[in-house]
Enzyme design. Structure first.
Site, PDB file in Angstrom:
ATOM      1  N   LYS A  95     -20.061  23.492 -40.109  1.00  0.00           N
ATOM      2  CA  LYS A  95     -19.153  24.636 -40.278  1.00  0.00           C
ATOM      3  C   LYS A  95     -18.839  25.391 -39.002  1.00  0.00           C
ATOM      4  O   LYS A  95     -17.669  25.627 -38.692  1.00  0.00           O
ATOM      5  CB  LYS A  95     -19.708  25.588 -41.333  1.00  0.00           C
ATOM      6  N   GLN A 105     -24.654  21.071 -43.214  1.00  0.00           N
ATOM      7  CA  GLN A 105     -24.387  22.506 -43.109  1.00  0.00           C
ATOM      8  C   GLN A 105     -23.951  22.868 -41.677  1.00  0.00           C
ATOM      9  O   GLN A 105     -23.265  23.862 -41.469  1.00  0.00           O
ATOM     10  CB  GLN A 105     -25.639  23.284 -43.509  1.00  0.00           C
ATOM     11  N   LYS A 137      -4.685  40.468  -5.756  1.00  0.00           N
ATOM     12  CA  LYS A 137      -4.742  39.330  -6.683  1.00  0.00           C
ATOM     13  C   LYS A 137      -4.146  39.608  -8.050  1.00  0.00           C
ATOM     14  O   LYS A 137      -4.268  40.696  -8.604  1.00  0.00           O
ATOM     15  CB  LYS A 137      -6.209  38.934  -6.900  1.00  0.00           C
ATOM     16  N   THR A 159       4.312  12.527  -8.672  1.00  0.00           N
ATOM     17  CA  THR A 159       3.308  11.545  -9.091  1.00  0.00           C
ATOM     18  C   THR A 159       2.208  11.675  -8.043  1.00  0.00           C
ATOM     19  O   THR A 159       2.511  11.914  -6.860  1.00  0.00           O
ATOM     20  CB  THR A 159       3.867  10.096  -9.116  1.00  0.00           C
ATOM     21  N   HIS A 160       0.982  11.576  -8.468  1.00  0.00           N
ATOM     22  CA  HIS A 160      -0.172  11.793  -7.565  1.00  0.00           C
ATOM     23  C   HIS A 160      -0.118  13.174  -6.916  1.00  0.00           C
ATOM     24  O   HIS A 160      -0.643  13.361  -5.821  1.00  0.00           O
ATOM     25  CB  HIS A 160      -0.245  10.712  -6.473  1.00  0.00           C
ATOM     26  N   SER A 167      -8.359  41.435  -9.438  1.00  0.00           N
ATOM     27  CA  SER A 167      -9.700  41.158  -8.937  1.00  0.00           C
ATOM     28  C   SER A 167     -10.372  42.494  -8.644  1.00  0.00           C
ATOM     29  O   SER A 167      -9.713  43.448  -8.235  1.00  0.00           O
ATOM     30  CB  SER A 167      -9.591  40.322  -7.662  1.00  0.00           C
ATOM     31  N   GLU A 186      -6.208  29.713 -17.362  1.00  0.00           N
ATOM     32  CA  GLU A 186      -7.525  29.205 -16.945  1.00  0.00           C
ATOM     33  C   GLU A 186      -8.501  29.168 -18.119  1.00  0.00           C
ATOM     34  O   GLU A 186      -9.249  28.203 -18.307  1.00  0.00           O
ATOM     35  CB  GLU A 186      -8.106  30.085 -15.831  1.00  0.00           C
ATOM     36  N   ASN A 192      -4.584  37.130 -11.207  1.00  0.00           N
ATOM     37  CA  ASN A 192      -5.127  35.823 -11.548  1.00  0.00           C
ATOM     38  C   ASN A 192      -4.623  35.345 -12.907  1.00  0.00           C
ATOM     39  O   ASN A 192      -4.521  36.126 -13.848  1.00  0.00           O
ATOM     40  CB  ASN A 192      -6.657  35.896 -11.573  1.00  0.00           C
ATOM     41  N   TYR A 206     -25.690  13.258 -49.390  1.00  0.00           N
ATOM     42  CA  TYR A 206     -25.707  14.568 -48.730  1.00  0.00           C
ATOM     43  C   TYR A 206     -27.041  14.803 -48.027  1.00  0.00           C
ATOM     44  O   TYR A 206     -28.102  14.489 -48.547  1.00  0.00           O
ATOM     45  CB  TYR A 206     -25.464  15.688 -49.762  1.00  0.00           C
ATOM     46  N   ASN A 245     -23.330  20.163 -53.516  1.00  0.00           N
ATOM     47  CA  ASN A 245     -22.897  19.115 -52.589  1.00  0.00           C
ATOM     48  C   ASN A 245     -21.410  18.800 -52.727  1.00  0.00           C
ATOM     49  O   ASN A 245     -20.689  18.688 -51.733  1.00  0.00           O
ATOM     50  CB  ASN A 245     -23.732  17.848 -52.802  1.00  0.00           C
ATOM     51  N   SER A 304     -26.888  29.890 -44.513  1.00  0.00           N
ATOM     52  CA  SER A 304     -25.585  29.731 -43.849  1.00  0.00           C
ATOM     53  C   SER A 304     -24.627  30.847 -44.244  1.00  0.00           C
ATOM     54  O   SER A 304     -23.490  30.870 -43.779  1.00  0.00           O
ATOM     55  CB  SER A 304     -24.971  28.377 -44.207  1.00  0.00           C
TER      56      SER A 304
HETATM   57  N1  ARG Z   1     -24.843  25.438 -47.544  1.00  0.00           N
HETATM   58  C1  ARG Z   1     -24.811  24.038 -47.841  1.00  0.00           C
HETATM   59  C2  ARG Z   1     -23.912  23.335 -46.820  1.00  0.00           C
HETATM   60  O1  ARG Z   1     -23.240  23.998 -46.100  1.00  0.00           O
HETATM   61  C3  ARG Z   1     -24.295  23.808 -49.216  1.00  0.00           C
HETATM   62  C4  ARG Z   1     -24.793  22.558 -49.860  1.00  0.00           C
HETATM   63  C5  ARG Z   1     -26.250  22.649 -50.112  1.00  0.00           C
HETATM   64  N2  ARG Z   1     -26.729  21.516 -50.839  1.00  0.00           N
HETATM   65  C6  ARG Z   1     -28.034  21.238 -50.894  1.00  0.00           C
HETATM   66  N3  ARG Z   1     -28.359  20.193 -51.563  1.00  0.00           N
HETATM   67  N4  ARG Z   1     -28.926  21.935 -50.270  1.00  0.00           N
HETATM   68  O2  ARG Z   1     -23.850  22.142 -46.730  1.00  0.00           O
END
Ligand code: ARG
Length: 484
Positions: free
Chosen positions: A339, A336, A297, A163-164, A291, A304, A299, A331, A118, A31
């Site tokens: 994110k 992961q 145009k 309205t509407h 355009s 949008e 736009n 966990y 964790n 990650s």
């Molecule tokens: N990169 C992991 C995450 O985003 C960190 C935690 C990893 N923990 C593990 N037991 N593998 O969650």
């Protein structure tokens, strides 16, 4: 980890493993290329943890000093771009810890005492998100101020209220914009509430069960500013929940989704208002595109796209909520995946709020101190549109009620009057008095005040109504609240 151990890690995790990861699996499980943006939070969390370990006598003061020094060097490396992020080291946490250990040796290896990735990652994401929420709160204030400024300039501009999407009653354009200020102020409240639950400390939960070291979790919470309004430390109270809870990310994304929905509704109105059929407003050219085939145009790309990006943020909410639904305690690596949707939600929301503040309110010209280039309003087109839709029909009914007619009868009488006006292709206010009196004899010449758009507007002078007097009071309230 020593350099030697580091090299070994890029082959296999530990002595327990009989073969190294394939390149594909490394890429699939790592990650670091997206979670490296947590580096500041990761360092802050580590420093607070190390300081507490030393205070509790779990590591020596010399180890703490070495960790502080090493982290200072490492921070500079990241800031100057010389830090080498390694895919082999999987994530931001292992990358930073490995480099620290390279720099300071055994002290670096002691940092992870009483901690797991964790509780570390949960802490990092919370710290990072807290900072982002603060930025978002400030952007929401900017957008509200921009809307209040434009509203104040247009308190007396009359817009057909719909309205509407049918012309309903005249409203002040300022009043209409203040409806969005209400939405964004609720978004702001929601963000503040979410922040209070984001701002809680998982660290000390270790892998899932707590730790055998005598940690002082309250101290770490205080160091990291994870405290409530009264200054009391906010610490996650159950170790299993601490490492596995992602409610805070979901709540945040829900609040962000709702905020984007408000932006999207405003976008839809801007798109409509800008079309030739309405012609109510213009936004500055820099927020529009031409355009490639139709030279005439311009736009409304920005509104949008904002409407489109709302779908993307709501999608992230669905992604996160689905991510959690099947996970057993505690966990799991699934987490992961929290994110990228969270990061993208933050980026999208911040950019959208910024661009809307500028598109609505304009940019400050440093020479004059005035804002320039916000939306421009075609008051005449708005007023003409209100006149076309019999927007004061309710006012005629209210007039008749004042003359003693029951409202239902008045409603029916006015329907006849509107039918006649449509047949003559005129507004109600353009029907001669004699014709109006044909519908009800009690109608006098004062009816034309009631039938005018402005008369209708002024009449709605109750709290929250569209009368300019009310709108000005609301503007004053918002200004006091926003400190503007
Ligand atoms: N990169 C992991 C995450 O985003 C960190 C935690 C990893 N923990 C593990 N037991 N593998 O969650």
């Amino acid at each position: 980890m020593s350099q030697n151990q580091l090299d070994k890690k890029s082959q296999a995790w530990s002595a327990l493993f009989s073969e190294p990861m394939s390149d594909l699996v490394k890429r699939y499980t790592s990650s670091v290329f997206f979670d490296k943006r947590l580096w500041q939070a990761d360092i802050s969390g580590s420093l607070a943890h190390a300081e507490m370990l030393a205070a509790q006598g779990i590591i020596s003061d010399a180890d703490l000093a070495a960790i502080l020094n090493g982290m200072a060097t490492l921070r500079k490396e990241i800031e100057t771009g010389t830090f080498e992020w390694k895919l082999d080291l999987e994530d931001v946490h292992l990358n930073i810890e490995a480099r620290l250990t390279q720099l300071v040796g055994d002290a670096g290896k002691r940092l992870h005492t009483g901690r797991s990735r964790n509780d570390q990652v949960a802490t990092d994401v919370r710290l990072w998100l807290r900072g982002e929420i603060d930025l978002i709160e400030a952007l929401l204030v900017d957008l509200q101020k921009a809307l209040v400024d434009v509203a104040e300039k247009h308190v007396n501009v009359i817009l057909p209220g719909f309205t509407h999407l049918q012309v309903a009653q005249p409203v002040s354009f300022g009043h209409h914009l203040l409806a969005y200020v209400e939405m964004f102020s609720r978004d702001s409240e929601r963000m503040a509430e979410v922040r209070s639950r984001v701002n809680r400390l998982p660290l000390g939960a270790a892998a899932l069960a707590g730790t055998s070291y005598p940690l002082d979790r309250q101290r770490v919470a205080r160091t990291l500013g994870m405290v409530d309004a009264a200054g009391a430390p906010q610490v996650c109270q159950n170790s299993l929940d601490a490492v596995s809870d992602r409610d805070f990310a979901i709540e945040f994304t829900a609040a962000a989704s709702l905020c984007m929905v408000h932006i999207s509704r405003l976008s839809e109105e801007l798109v409509l208002w800008m079309s030739q059929n309405f012609g109510f407003v213009k936004i500055a050219d820099r927020f529009t595109t031409g355009s490639s085939i139709m030279p005439q145009k311009k736009n409304p790309d920005v509104p949008e796209l904002a409407r489109g990006k709302t779908g993307r943020v709501v999608g992230h909410l669905m992604g996160l909520i689905t991510l959690m639904k099947g996970q057993p305690l505690a966990y799991n690596k699934d987490n992961q995946e929290d994110k990228e949707p969270l990061f993208d939600t933050v980026d999208t929301l911040k950019d959208t709020l910024r661009i809307f503040s500028e598109m609505i309110g304009g940019q400050r010209n440093p020479a004059t101190g005035q804002k320039e280039g916000g939306i421009s309003v075609n008051a005449q087109a708005m007023e003409q549109a209100a006149l076309r839709g019999y927007a004061t029909a309710t006012d005629l009914a209210d007039y008749l009620v004042k003359k003693g007619l029951p409202f239902r009868d008045a409603h029916e009488t006015v329907a006849h009057a509107v039918k006649a006006a449509i047949a003559h292709q005129v507004d109600l206010s353009e029907l001669p008095l004699a014709v109006l009196q044909g519908f009800n004899a009690s109608i006098g010449s004062d009816v034309f005040d009631a039938l005018s758009l402005r008369g209708s507007l002024n009449a709605r002078n109750t709290l929250g109504g569209t009368a300019p007097q009310q709108v000005l009071q609301q503007i004053a309230r918002h200004r006091a609240r926003l400190g503007a």
